[in-house]
Design a protein around this motif. Sequence first.
Motif, PDB file in Angstrom:
ATOM      1  N   LYS A  49       0.868  -1.181   0.000  1.00  0.00           N
ATOM      2  CA  LYS A  49       0.000   0.000   0.000  1.00  0.00           C
ATOM      3  C   LYS A  49       0.897   1.222   0.000  1.00  0.00           C
ATOM      4  CE  LYS A  49      -3.858  -2.367   2.198  1.00  0.00           C
ATOM      5  NZ  LYS A  49      -4.869  -2.363   3.280  1.00  0.00           N
ATOM      6  N   SER A  50       1.531   1.421  -1.137  1.00  0.00           N
ATOM      7  CA  SER A  50       2.612   2.405  -1.214  1.00  0.00           C
ATOM      8  C   SER A  50       2.348   3.500  -2.234  1.00  0.00           C
ATOM      9  CB  SER A  50       3.930   1.699  -1.553  1.00  0.00           C
ATOM     10  OG  SER A  50       3.860   1.048  -2.798  1.00  0.00           O
ATOM     11  N   VAL A  51       1.105   3.640  -2.707  1.00  0.00           N
ATOM     12  CA  VAL A  51       0.746   4.728  -3.615  1.00  0.00           C
ATOM     13  C   VAL A  51      -0.515   5.382  -3.057  1.00  0.00           C
ATOM     14  CG1 VAL A  51       0.272   5.418  -5.983  1.00  0.00           C
ATOM     15  CG2 VAL A  51       1.706   3.418  -5.562  1.00  0.00           C
ATOM     16  N   TRP A  52      -0.338   6.481  -2.336  1.00  0.00           N
ATOM     17  CA  TRP A  52      -1.443   7.149  -1.651  1.00  0.00           C
ATOM     18  C   TRP A  52      -2.023   8.236  -2.545  1.00  0.00           C
ATOM     19  CZ3 TRP A  52      -0.746   7.949   4.319  1.00  0.00           C
ATOM     20  CH2 TRP A  52      -0.389   6.731   4.907  1.00  0.00           C
ATOM     21  N   THR A  97     -13.745  20.309  -3.539  1.00  0.00           N
ATOM     22  CA  THR A  97     -13.810  21.690  -4.027  1.00  0.00           C
ATOM     23  C   THR A  97     -14.698  22.569  -3.167  1.00  0.00           C
ATOM     24  OG1 THR A  97     -15.554  21.007  -5.574  1.00  0.00           O
ATOM     25  CG2 THR A  97     -13.301  21.055  -6.412  1.00  0.00           C
ATOM     26  N   ASN A  98     -15.530  21.974  -2.332  1.00  0.00           N
ATOM     27  CA  ASN A  98     -16.375  22.768  -1.426  1.00  0.00           C
ATOM     28  C   ASN A  98     -15.578  23.256  -0.215  1.00  0.00           C
ATOM     29  OD1 ASN A  98     -18.798  22.477  -2.955  1.00  0.00           O
ATOM     30  ND2 ASN A  98     -19.035  20.407  -2.120  1.00  0.00           N
ATOM     31  N   THR A  99     -14.765  22.355   0.336  1.00  0.00           N
ATOM     32  CA  THR A  99     -13.991  22.716   1.530  1.00  0.00           C
ATOM     33  C   THR A  99     -12.568  23.133   1.201  1.00  0.00           C
ATOM     34  OG1 THR A  99     -13.236  20.440   1.886  1.00  0.00           O
ATOM     35  CG2 THR A  99     -15.363  21.073   2.868  1.00  0.00           C
ATOM     36  N   GLU A 100     -12.151  22.895  -0.057  1.00  0.00           N
ATOM     37  CA  GLU A 100     -10.775  23.172  -0.476  1.00  0.00           C
ATOM     38  C   GLU A 100      -9.752  22.346   0.300  1.00  0.00           C
ATOM     39  OE1 GLU A 100      -9.781  25.327  -3.082  1.00  0.00           O
ATOM     40  OE2 GLU A 100     -11.928  25.143  -3.482  1.00  0.00           O
ATOM     41  N   LYS A 101     -10.186  21.221   0.865  1.00  0.00           N
ATOM     42  CA  LYS A 101      -9.306  20.351   1.619  1.00  0.00           C
ATOM     43  C   LYS A 101      -9.058  19.056   0.845  1.00  0.00           C
ATOM     44  CE  LYS A 101      -9.384  23.153   5.190  1.00  0.00           C
ATOM     45  NZ  LYS A 101      -8.214  23.987   5.547  1.00  0.00           N
ATOM     46  N   TYR A 102      -7.891  18.463   1.096  1.00  0.00           N
ATOM     47  CA  TYR A 102      -7.555  17.181   0.487  1.00  0.00           C
ATOM     48  C   TYR A 102      -7.823  16.050   1.482  1.00  0.00           C
ATOM     49  CZ  TYR A 102      -5.356  19.015  -3.739  1.00  0.00           C
ATOM     50  OH  TYR A 102      -5.134  19.598  -4.957  1.00  0.00           O
ATOM     51  N   THR A 103      -8.456  14.994   0.995  1.00  0.00           N
ATOM     52  CA  THR A 103      -8.718  13.820   1.822  1.00  0.00           C
ATOM     53  C   THR A 103      -8.122  12.584   1.158  1.00  0.00           C
ATOM     54  OG1 THR A 103     -10.864  13.460   0.745  1.00  0.00           O
ATOM     55  CG2 THR A 103     -10.850  14.770   2.773  1.00  0.00           C
ATOM     56  N   LEU A 104      -7.737  11.623   1.973  1.00  0.00           N
ATOM     57  CA  LEU A 104      -7.133  10.395   1.469  1.00  0.00           C
ATOM     58  C   LEU A 104      -8.204   9.507   0.857  1.00  0.00           C
ATOM     59  CD1 LEU A 104      -4.556   8.641   1.281  1.00  0.00           C
ATOM     60  CD2 LEU A 104      -5.172   7.685   3.510  1.00  0.00           C
ATOM     61  N   ARG A 105      -8.048   9.178  -0.424  1.00  0.00           N
ATOM     62  CA  ARG A 105      -9.010   8.335  -1.119  1.00  0.00           C
ATOM     63  C   ARG A 105      -8.614   6.866  -1.070  1.00  0.00           C
ATOM     64  NH1 ARG A 105     -12.347   9.673  -5.131  1.00  0.00           N
ATOM     65  NH2 ARG A 105     -12.926  11.310  -3.673  1.00  0.00           N
ATOM     66  N   THR A 106      -7.343   6.570  -1.301  1.00  0.00           N
ATOM     67  CA  THR A 106      -6.856   5.193  -1.270  1.00  0.00           C
ATOM     68  C   THR A 106      -5.368   5.185  -0.988  1.00  0.00           C
ATOM     69  OG1 THR A 106      -6.610   3.123  -2.522  1.00  0.00           O
ATOM     70  CG2 THR A 106      -6.492   5.158  -3.775  1.00  0.00           C
ATOM     71  N   THR A 107      -4.881   4.122  -0.372  1.00  0.00           N
ATOM     72  CA  THR A 107      -3.449   3.955  -0.141  1.00  0.00           C
ATOM     73  C   THR A 107      -2.813   3.030  -1.173  1.00  0.00           C
ATOM     74  OG1 THR A 107      -3.841   2.117   1.379  1.00  0.00           O
ATOM     75  CG2 THR A 107      -3.702   4.332   2.336  1.00  0.00           C
ATOM     76  N   GLU A 108      -3.587   2.575  -2.159  1.00  0.00           N
ATOM     77  CA  GLU A 108      -3.058   1.657  -3.177  1.00  0.00           C
ATOM     78  C   GLU A 108      -3.620   1.993  -4.554  1.00  0.00           C
ATOM     79  OE1 GLU A 108      -4.093  -2.377  -2.190  1.00  0.00           O
ATOM     80  OE2 GLU A 108      -5.865  -1.754  -1.079  1.00  0.00           O
ATOM     81  N   PHE A 109      -3.430   3.248  -4.950  1.00  0.00           N
ATOM     82  CA  PHE A 109      -3.856   3.702  -6.266  1.00  0.00           C
ATOM     83  C   PHE A 109      -3.214   2.830  -7.346  1.00  0.00           C
ATOM     84  CE2 PHE A 109      -2.935   6.581  -9.925  1.00  0.00           C
ATOM     85  CZ  PHE A 109      -4.242   6.760 -10.349  1.00  0.00           C
ATOM     86  N   LEU A 110      -4.029   2.293  -8.224  1.00  0.00           N
ATOM     87  CA  LEU A 110      -3.635   1.359  -9.290  1.00  0.00           C
ATOM     88  C   LEU A 110      -3.203   0.002  -8.744  1.00  0.00           C
ATOM     89  CD1 LEU A 110      -1.669   3.597 -11.849  1.00  0.00           C
ATOM     90  CD2 LEU A 110      -4.094   3.023 -11.841  1.00  0.00           C
ATOM     91  N   GLN A 111      -2.525  -0.020  -7.605  1.00  0.00           N
ATOM     92  CA  GLN A 111      -2.084  -1.291  -7.031  1.00  0.00           C
ATOM     93  C   GLN A 111      -3.258  -2.211  -6.723  1.00  0.00           C
ATOM     94  OE1 GLN A 111       0.145   0.643  -3.784  1.00  0.00           O
ATOM     95  NE2 GLN A 111       1.851  -0.693  -4.304  1.00  0.00           N
TER      96      GLN A 111
END
Length: 756
Positions: free
Chosen positions: A347-350, A356-370
Amino acid sequence: MLSCILLSRNIVLFACVCFVSTLVLPAQSLWQQDFGWAKSEHVVVLDIHSRPLAYPWAGGMNSVKFSTIDLNLDGDDDLFAFDKHGDRILTYIYKGQDSIYEYAPHYARSFPTLHDWVQLVDYDNDNKKDIFTYGLAGIAVYHNISDTSLKFELMTSELQSFYYHGNTNIYASSADYPAIADLDGDGDLDILNFWVLGTFVHAQKNYAREQTGKAGLVDFKLWDECWGKFSEGSDNHVLSLQDYCGHDDALTRHAGSTLSVVDWNGDGLPDLVIGDSDYPRLTLLYNGGNASKALMIEQDSLFPNPTCPVNLFSMPALSEVDINHDGVMELLVSPADPSLFKSADHKSVWLYVKDTNTEKYTLRTTEFLQEDMIDMGSGSVPVLYDWDGDGLLDLFIGNYGRYDSSRFEYGVLYSFYSSSIAYYKNTGTYNNPVFQYITDDFGDIRQWGARALYPVFGDFNGDGLCDVLCGNADGDLLFFANQGNDLTGLPTLATPVHNFQDVTVGYYSAPQYFDLDRDGNRDLLVGNRRGHVAYFRDASTNNIPLFIKITDTLGGIDTRDYENSYFGYATPFFFRNHRDETVLLCGSEQGHIFYYKDIDQRLDKRFTLVHEPVYALDGIRRVPIQEGKHVAVSAGYLHADGYLDLLAGNWAGGIGFYKGIVHPDSTTAITPFQNHVSISGYPNPCTDFFTLNLPKNIPAQIFDISLHNLAGKKIYHAKIHKNNPVLDLSRLPASMYIGILQNDNQQQFFFKVVKR
């Protein structure tokens, strides 16, 4: 469980077939008159929920930096990923709807050989991404010259800047990620880098606009030797702000740092995100200066989300990518530590997504594509074996291990990995294999804390049950006796017996269970870290194997690449071809697959090593099979077509699948083996004379030169001296030619020349 909603979760995507313009070498009569393979994504793999994986055979990911580039020249940016752990390029085509990406590995072959780190940035504002990559203690740049197909040419192998009294290369280590961005808002690219022993960041200003009126890479000068007025600790990750650099740089500094320029607060000034070796966090430095003088006034070690910050050992690197083409950047973070034994690997691709409402970034996945590919962590080794006796080959995957945790001992970072065996049951048919994930810890082997498990299967104690025998990092064999299967078909394995029958080969034993001498008993052929293969003959006269060492250096097998490593990490796979001849494919540390023949009746002699690389067919081209470092191979008849399919594991933890096909005709053109070195010359195009640029480190003084037309026919031959590398091409017709330069050691170097 976190999941990536930007990607399709219900559709298996297949790599499209496309002609890619490539450099062509003359055809040769190769061993692949006997075998043919084509890289394929068509074999379905199902996850634990029986959902088809979108990219099952992409090969895994460990340490990835992302960029965007238009691969198929359709006007849309596609996705480019470079995995530092193996120097692997992965290419994905953007399909538009629902932000679906299609794995398209053939585009990777349009890129030059790249290593250590890569960033794609458009330096001349022609809307085509160029390549910035590690050169020799510096930065090499390739210009994107794509027209009807994706193409690059080397612009410079050593990007230079004016330092104090003269030009010198802009220093960048193989571990660092420099920042390449427009720092002063003048429309061309500047560079931030750490100096050789520096704890301060140097800013290299690009004066292309001032000198030429347009963007380019014409004239760099050291602009600020303490950009941002901060320093990095020489023996820790501490950043000291408002350090005006009034003292000398430290004598030592970290092995590496990652630099990324962002405008995080939208004030038009470049802020800086830093990742540090042996440290799991990214730190954001806020710029409170102005366009001409950066001044870092605040730092945030909980970037990019205070409740879910980056926590990735070691040395995380940031990539800003607009994945779904909505004009809002996503953040991708992955470890960049060059060590293979420090970083998270599964789980090495976060992926962080902006609300866009809060202008904040949230973690969607810890294994993008993986999450949509087979990924066993590090050091995957495929083994095909019919476990359930249904006549279909199942897939087992051993590994070096998956990352568990890290800790510091006396200031030194140690990371820990646990090895296991994954089991994918073949639930398909004789014509159409389908691999269903069953478990990633077959027989609960992970609990024993071994590393680098390499499994083989057989009845090793004569009780009629199939046991598991594993090579491992210690170099002996671990014997797991089968005490019976449960209702799901999974075994209960006994406590492992170490040093099984005194079979030991040093370190990193890689066994195969195969009847080498054709006496009806299967023998043990065991590779090791030295790059050799040991032969243990089964001398039993009953149903309990008895292994006797015959030799430590079977057939003179040696998979070491002396220019890169003292080790070879041999992973043997013996099999018999359609003529019932014993042959060997052997994986290695550097990723080459070695092919040996002339084995039968010659077990006490040196086997014949075929020097051409192992090829697969890509459209109408043959291309070397290259899956990254620490390659291990297995093969089997997975389709009822009589052709042998090939699987290749690598350090990134995944598997590449190559469908068996009719062997390519011996006149099929061959693309260059990318581990060879390319050279250049001038003028190109030329009229009568062409001068080669010969790198200083090419050995020998006299070279053999041959030129070949695009049909592969040799049309020119000469010998040249290193001090006078001029070719007289006045008698040749106008065309493009492929050149081969060969020295006395049979090393080959390639170039192309266009004759007007």
